[in-house]
Design a protein around this motif. Structure first.
Motif, PDB file in Angstrom:
ATOM      1  N   TYR A 411      -0.623   5.241   3.522  1.00 43.35           N
ATOM      2  CA  TYR A 411      -2.033   5.587   3.696  1.00 43.35           C
ATOM      3  C   TYR A 411      -2.147   6.916   4.445  1.00 43.35           C
ATOM      4  CZ  TYR A 411      -3.434   0.766   2.461  1.00 43.35           C
ATOM      5  OH  TYR A 411      -3.652  -0.415   1.821  1.00 43.35           O
ATOM      6  N   GLN A 417       1.349   1.591   2.464  1.00 42.58           N
ATOM      7  CA  GLN A 417       0.446   1.047   1.450  1.00 42.58           C
ATOM      8  C   GLN A 417       1.220   0.284   0.388  1.00 42.58           C
ATOM      9  OE1 GLN A 417      -0.079   2.329  -2.011  1.00 42.58           O
ATOM     10  NE2 GLN A 417      -1.702   0.852  -2.407  1.00 42.58           N
ATOM     11  N   LYS A 434       2.441  -4.091   3.484  1.00 39.58           N
ATOM     12  CA  LYS A 434       1.219  -3.314   3.640  1.00 39.58           C
ATOM     13  C   LYS A 434       0.771  -3.316   5.102  1.00 39.58           C
ATOM     14  CE  LYS A 434      -1.949  -3.282   0.427  1.00 39.58           C
ATOM     15  NZ  LYS A 434      -3.081  -3.646  -0.458  1.00 39.58           N
ATOM     16  N   GLU A 511      -5.743   5.606  -1.460  1.00 36.92           N
ATOM     17  CA  GLU A 511      -5.982   4.533  -2.426  1.00 36.92           C
ATOM     18  C   GLU A 511      -7.451   4.341  -2.773  1.00 36.92           C
ATOM     19  OE1 GLU A 511      -4.576  -0.091  -3.000  1.00 36.92           O
ATOM     20  OE2 GLU A 511      -5.287   0.560  -1.058  1.00 36.92           O
TER      21      GLU A 511
END
Length: 579
Positions: A411, A417, A434, A511
């Protein structure tokens, strides 16, 4: 337009802040291992009775030799391991004490061998005849009372097996269980980083004994040599903690020299170097380096697209690639001008495709017009931050037997991520690790280790074009937006190919900034429809992802403990997994 973009960025950062708060809450709510052991892994009377019944049901009781080296071991450590063998529910074992120890150790060995006919000094000359199975034990480790039973049971029910291994944990200075190692199934790529198997390993004697007699550098070299050439069907993982390692026992044993020799045995070109996360292998690219077509679907979102393309062009050190931008109906004048300019840039092509958004179909149509031997699928919200990303991914995708290769995606706040996709987590599939910190290895260090996984995300995925075409690409009819990458990878796996996650290709993933999230009300029905199709097609695989241990939760991506686990000592792990 500027206000809209800044609002989107603000919403993104607020989401990141809330996600990190949620991750902290999840970590604080994790079940402690001692509590988990009390609930789910205690040998009470009912469990021992069930284990004894399983022993009685075995059609055979193959003999097991436990080999224990005296050199460097104390009499106290040897006695602790011997005591754990005396407590075994499985009767068909013998103990070999090998090598030479000091005075106290030698005295202990002589006294023990004199008192117990199952104990011998020195290795047998014909171990295969004396016992077809062999354990190389470490002094100080405590084998749980059901350890040899469960290993022997797996051997009886898996006649093709050459290696059977199980999970383990440690005993702290107070004798309390800690640091569980809940392992994945056989994973030869992960084995390159270090000996992830650990102490609870049962080998066919005719495979292990010659390796031991020839001499090895250590545990990592031993398992690399002994497992070389083994088919996946010849290795069985029993997902139960069967050995308590002694306090101070080493963690991941890793030997770069042993890995380099292993690559030579396999006929693979590459270099091996020791890192804090284990051995890192850099595989060599084919010569000449094959052309790669990088496919980037987009619609408007000029800032994201420009960042993506500029970073690919300026940082990527791969010698031969083309960028294929798929414009899915952009109508922003600034974006259209940029695309027009890009279309005239060497090494960049822009394909116009204004059909209703279907991620799978857009990629399939573009791949059909690509010129590369390898395909790299890349979201327009990916940003390259290290030049070797494509070299790393193509070198792996070019290996025999490789399907799709995925990267470590971070991220904007540099937390993880994507580090591979695991099945069953969240009721479908989810990204492993994550929210983990950028330099945190996670459970057993796996976030920072090359390994095979069930699937990887198509946000950054490299695959041989021939493999892409062999399975008909992404399934555009069933999975227009969601689950198409996981389905793609599982179909590659069905061909016998292995999907790989590499932590050594690191990119940023902003994302879902380009399209928004699938959880909003407008998109939810489509997402649920595709999820239902995915479960109908692959639901039978979700209970036991080979890259994920059934003692770990399906409720989150953080490798916390399952409550309850999906296996139980009250049932044979192969035939009676508890749901």
């Amino acid at each position: 337009m500027l206000i809209t973009t800044r609002l989107a960025e603000l919403k993104r950062w607020l989401w990141l802040i809330n996600r990190r708060r949620l991750q902290r809450r999840k970590r604080s709510a994790r079940m402690r291992y001692d509590v988990w052991c009390t609930r789910h892994d205690t040998l009470d009377d009912a469990t021992l009775a069930a284990l004894d019944a399983r022993l009685a049901d075995l059609p055979a009781t193959p003999r097991i030799t436990v080999r224990l080296a005296l050199a460097g071991a104390s009499a106290q450590a040897l006695d602790a391991t011997y005591a754990s063998l005396l407590a075994q529910r499985y009767p068909a074992w013998r103990l070999e004490l090998t090598g030479h120890g000091d005075g106290a150790t030698a005295a202990w060995a002589s006294a023990t061998a004199a008192a117990d006919a199952r104990v011998s000094l020195g290795a047998s000359g014909s171990i295969e005849e004396a016992a077809p199975w062999l354990v190389q034990a470490t002094a100080g480790d405590a084998w749980r009372a059901h350890a040899l039973l469960l290993l022997a049971e797996a051997a009886v029910h898996s006649p093709e097996a050459q290696l059977i291994y199980a999970d383990h944990d440690r005993l702290d200075a107070h004798g309390q269980r800690c640091d569980p190692a809940f392992l994945c199934d056989w994973n030869p790529e992960l084995l390159l980083a270090g000996d992830f198997i650990g102490p609870a390993a049962l080998w066919r004697a005719d495979r292990l004994d010659p390796v031991l007699r020839a001499g090895v550098r250590g545990p990592h070299d031993l398992i690399l040599r002994a497992s070389c050439g083994l088919a996946a069907e010849a290795v069985v993982h029993v997902p139960h903690v069967l050995v308590h390692r002694a306090t101070g026992a080493p963690g991941l044993d890793a030997d770069a020299i042993a890995v380099a020799a292993h690559l030579d045995r396999l006929g693979l070109r590459g270099s091996a170097a020791l890192t804090p996360a284990g051995v890192r292998v850099r595989f060599s690219l084919p010569e000449p380096a094959p052309r790669v077509s990088i496919v980037i679907p987009t619609r408007n979102q000029l800032k994201l697209l420009r960042s993506c393309i500029d970073s690919v062009r300026s940082l990527t050190d791969y010698p031969d690639f083309e960028i294929v931008v798929v414009d899915n109906g952009s109508d922003d004048p600034a974006c259209l001008r940029y695309l027009q300019d890009m279309g005239g840039t060497p090494g960049v092509r822009v394909l116009r495709d204004a059909r209703p958004f279907n991620y799978a179909e857009l990629n399939n149509a573009a791949v059909a017009q690509c010129r590369g031997e390898f395909i790299a699928l890349l979201n327009n919200d990916i940003e390259v931050i290290a030049g070797d990303w494509l070299r790393e991914m193509v070198s792996l995708a070019a290996l025999p037997g490789t399907g799709a290769v995925g990267a470590r995606l971070l991220y904007g706040d540099r937390s993880v991520q994507h580090a591979g996709v695991f099945l069953g987590v969240g009721g479908g599939a989810a990204h492993a690790h994550k929210g983990l910190g950028e330099f945190d290895g996670g459970h057993l260090g796996r976030a920072l280790q090359l390994q095979s996984v069930s699937a990887v995300t198509a946000a950054c995925l490299v695959v041989r074009r021939a493999h892409y075409e062999a399975i008909g690409g992404l399934d555009a009819a069933a999975f227009a937006v969601a689950f198409n990458d996981v389905d793609f990878c599982l179909r590659l796996r069905a061909l016998g190919l292995r999907n790989l996650y590499t932590p050594h290709a690191v990119l940023l993933h902003h994302e879902s900034l380009s399209r928004g999230r699938d959880g909003n009300a407008a998109r939810r029905p489509r997402f649920e429809s595709e999820r239902a199709t995915f479960l109908a097609r692959w639901g039978h695989l979700l209970e036991r992802d080979p890259a994920y241990n059934p003692n770990l939760t399906l409720r989150s991506e953080d490798f916390s403990l399952a409550d309850p686990p999906r296996v139980s000592l009250l049932h044979n792990w192969r035939h009676g997994a508890r749901r």
